[in-house]
Write an enzyme that holds these catalytic residues in place. Structure first.
Site, PDB file in Angstrom:
ATOM      1  N   ASN A   1     -10.656  -5.037 -37.567  1.00 55.03           N
ATOM      2  CA  ASN A   1     -10.766  -4.075 -39.122  1.00 55.03           C
ATOM      3  C   ASN A   1      -8.970  -4.273 -39.824  1.00 55.03           C
ATOM      4  OD1 ASN A   1     -12.854  -4.175 -38.602  1.00 55.03           O
ATOM      5  ND2 ASN A   1     -13.094  -1.075 -38.027  1.00 55.03           N
ATOM      6  N   ASP A   2      -7.450  -3.771 -38.661  1.00 51.41           N
ATOM      7  CA  ASP A   2      -6.621  -3.019 -39.344  1.00 51.41           C
ATOM      8  C   ASP A   2      -5.794  -4.454 -39.331  1.00 51.41           C
ATOM      9  OD1 ASP A   2      -5.846  -0.345 -39.914  1.00 51.41           O
ATOM     10  OD2 ASP A   2      -6.631   0.190 -37.881  1.00 51.41           O
TER      11      ASP A   2
ATOM     12  N   ARG B   1     -11.880   5.516 -28.188  1.00 50.85           N
ATOM     13  CA  ARG B   1     -11.195   6.370 -29.528  1.00 50.85           C
ATOM     14  C   ARG B   1     -11.118   7.725 -28.554  1.00 50.85           C
ATOM     15  NH1 ARG B   1     -15.773   4.796 -32.470  1.00 50.85           N
ATOM     16  NH2 ARG B   1     -15.449   2.064 -32.754  1.00 50.85           N
TER      17      ARG B   1
ATOM     18  N   CYS C   1     -12.066  -6.283 -30.846  1.00 49.29           N
ATOM     19  CA  CYS C   1     -12.744  -4.433 -31.153  1.00 49.29           C
ATOM     20  C   CYS C   1     -12.799  -4.344 -32.169  1.00 49.29           C
ATOM     21  CB  CYS C   1     -12.190  -3.563 -29.632  1.00 49.29           C
ATOM     22  SG  CYS C   1     -10.266  -2.976 -30.020  1.00 49.29           S
TER      23      CYS C   1
ATOM     24  N   HIS D   1     -16.871   4.827 -43.611  1.00 51.71           N
ATOM     25  CA  HIS D   1     -17.203   5.975 -42.922  1.00 51.71           C
ATOM     26  C   HIS D   1     -19.189   5.733 -43.132  1.00 51.71           C
ATOM     27  CE1 HIS D   1     -13.456   8.866 -43.136  1.00 51.71           C
ATOM     28  NE2 HIS D   1     -13.200   8.183 -42.378  1.00 51.71           N
TER      29      HIS D   1
ATOM     30  N   GLU E   1      -3.320  -5.942 -33.938  1.00 53.21           N
ATOM     31  CA  GLU E   1      -3.691  -5.389 -35.396  1.00 53.21           C
ATOM     32  C   GLU E   1      -2.553  -5.283 -37.270  1.00 53.21           C
ATOM     33  OE1 GLU E   1      -5.227  -0.904 -34.773  1.00 53.21           O
ATOM     34  OE2 GLU E   1      -3.926  -1.137 -33.519  1.00 53.21           O
TER      35      GLU E   1
ATOM     36  N   ARG F   1      -8.395  -0.828 -46.629  1.00 55.96           N
ATOM     37  CA  ARG F   1      -9.778  -1.393 -45.627  1.00 55.96           C
ATOM     38  C   ARG F   1     -10.074  -0.290 -46.151  1.00 55.96           C
ATOM     39  NH1 ARG F   1      -9.271   0.991 -39.291  1.00 55.96           N
ATOM     40  NH2 ARG F   1     -11.053   1.224 -39.450  1.00 55.96           N
TER      41      ARG F   1
ATOM     42  N   ARG G   1      -7.549   4.190 -25.507  1.00 55.70           N
ATOM     43  CA  ARG G   1      -6.496   3.893 -26.747  1.00 55.70           C
ATOM     44  C   ARG G   1      -6.031   4.998 -26.495  1.00 55.70           C
ATOM     45  NH1 ARG G   1      -8.904   2.535 -32.677  1.00 55.70           N
ATOM     46  NH2 ARG G   1      -9.344   4.934 -32.428  1.00 55.70           N
TER      47      ARG G   1
END
Length: 508
Positions: free
Chosen positions: A389-390, A245, A433, A162, A366, A400, A281
């Protein structure tokens, strides 16, 4: 450089019990939750979502019950400290390990309130500074002033923590997971792109960045440069939005938003962007973004598109609201589903989207299964978006949120780049992304692999645009081919940097 303020400390000896210690403890937790709610209202969309989720933890009934039990035999501050410590031990080492920072923050704020001590927070030295801390809670990071906090260095945290996400959204360079030794007042140079902190550096001259304009290579090949946003954020000078998001509508509440509520929010997002590409999304709750009314699970459980298995109404209402907002504004949004794993899931989502009049439907790639069978998935949808990321998390079986596994989540990992290269061969629009898209050097690799769009935090767009503009497409292809021959992330990164500096004007 300045260090983060001290945390509250319980006295060695506890005082006697008051007349209502359970009540005081409950009031402290609610005070903390309310403060987090207030901060969420002031924060940007990324920070708002994260703070709302943290407020939910402070209001967790299980935590409240345990605190109340302990407060019957010990003072409220000690009860809060003990109960949070028990919860922290449960999370440590698991898939939510990095949420222990949120628990620590809840504990510290509640204890400070109960003991009438100052609430911990960033220093105010009266001049711009680099903030150094063991770790930073979202409540502290989300409201930092970029004009005062020039950079962040933390001992803990990973690249998708975060702290890192919020710092990037604020445009503050950050190096997390840095175990260096620093002294207050010391001059340091923080390179957020390279993940390096240099002490007592020689003076450097900042490079001039191209702030506006479309993305293209030096020989005119177009690479769409898009922004990631987490709600109705103001974005200026961008080609479009590659990721909206929508979790901001669903987190921090006990029941899902109505179609009308969602319609109003999507209308606010779409209205300023009419005529530009906007990719929305659908709900990506689950894992570290739980919502109580959807029975979401861990990173390997019910999350993303899988929520529709038990709650198809959530997806149906979201698509209906988005379609209505599109009609209200005249926008033509693209819509994509997260955590698509099979062509069957892709087909089901595309059918649902089109039944609501949303004509351009896509799938996020992902998980390795989706990447390996990207052609089958692409046959059912109109575009693909790689969530780096995923995809890294699932490719390397490395959560992660675990700081100790951050090296496995390096976007320069050869296996990850192999999967991206495979998806990039699909003859449909493919974007990336995620944090990887914001790396100017890696953007050259993606362009060379055939990726047509990159979506990132708005603050990262100028540096990526500049890097692309300094290199031709053949140079990017040569660079990508050389990088794929590397066997380690360090070798891949070094190879790319050397070739980029030789071929263009790259100084990232």
């Amino acid at each position: 450089m300045a260090r983060f303020g001290a945390r509250p400390v319980l006295p060695m000896t506890a005082p006697g019990l008051g007349p209502d210690e359970p009540g005081r403890a409950a009031a402290a937790l609610e005070h903390v939750a309310a403060e987090l709610d207030r901060r969420a209202e002031r924060a940007g969309s990324d920070g708002s979502d994260i703070l709302a989720a943290t407020a939910m933890i402070a209001r967790d009934p299980g935590l409240a019950d345990r605190v109340a039990d302990l407060a019957r035999t010990q003072p409220a501050a000690w009860a809060v400290d003990s109960a949070v410590g028990e919860y922290r031990a449960l999370l440590a080492g698991g898939h939510l390990a990095e949420r222990t920072t949120d628990l620590d923050d809840i504990r510290d704020r509640a204890v400070a309130w109960l003991l009438d001590q100052p609430v911990p927070g960033p220093p105010s030295p009266g001049h711009p500074y680099v903030l150094v801390a063991t770790d930073l809670a979202p409540a502290d990071t989300a409201l930092l002033d970029p004009a005062q906090v020039l950079a962040i260095v933390t001992e803990r945290g990973g690249p998708t923590s975060h702290t890192a996400i919020l710092a990037k959204a604020l445009g503050i360079p950050a190096v997390v997971g840095c175990a260096g030794s620093f002294v207050d007042g010391q001059v340091v140079q923080v390179d957020g792109d390279a993940g390096v902190v240099r002490t007592d550096p020689v003076p450097v001259t900042a490079r001039t960045l191209l702030d506006v304009g479309p993305g293209r290579t030096a020989d005119g090949h177009r690479i769409e440069l898009l922004a990631n946003i987490g709600g109705p954020d103001p974005v200026h000078g961008v080609e479009g939005v590659g990721l909206v998001r929508t979790e901001f509508l669903f987190l921090g509440r006990s029941r899902p938003p109505t179609v009308r509520e969602q319609q109003a929010a999507y209308r606010e997002v779409l209205a300023p962007l009419v005529g530009r590409k906007v990719v929305v999304r659908t709900l990506d709750a689950g894992s570290d973004k739980p919502i109580p009314y959807a029975a979401t699970g861990s990173a390997l459980g019910i999350r993303g598109f899988r929520i529709a298995r038990a709650r198809p109404d959530l997806l149906r209402d979201q698509l209906e609201a988005l379609a209505r907002a599109a009609a209200d504004t005249g926008a033509t949004p693209w819509v994509m589903a997260p955590m698509i794993t099979t062509a069957t899931e892709a087909a089901a989502f595309a059918t649902a989207a089109r039944e609501h009049g949303l004509t351009t439907a896509g799938a996020m790639i992902e998980v390795p299964a989706a990447a390996l069978r990207a052609a089958d998935i692409a046959a059912e949808v109109d575009f693909l978006s790689i969530g780096s990321n995923d995809l890294a998390q699932y490719t390397f079986a490395a959560d992660r949120l675990l700081t100790d596994l951050a090296d496995l989540l390096d976007p320069w990992q050869p296996a990850l780049l192999d999967l991206v290269a495979h998806v990039a061969t699909i003859p449909k629009p493919v974007s990336v992304c995620g944090e990887a898209a914001a790396d100017p050097l890696l953007a050259l690799v993606f362009a060379g692999l055939g990726i047509g769009a990159l979506s990132m935090a708005p603050i990262s767009l100028p540096a990526v645009r500049t890097a692309l503009a300094a290199h031709t497409l053949p140079q990017c292809r040569e660079l990508a081919a050389a990088v794929r021959r590397a066997t380690t992330p360090a070798e891949a990164r070094a190879t790319a940097r050397r070739l980029a500096e030789e071929a263009g004007q790259f100084r990232g």
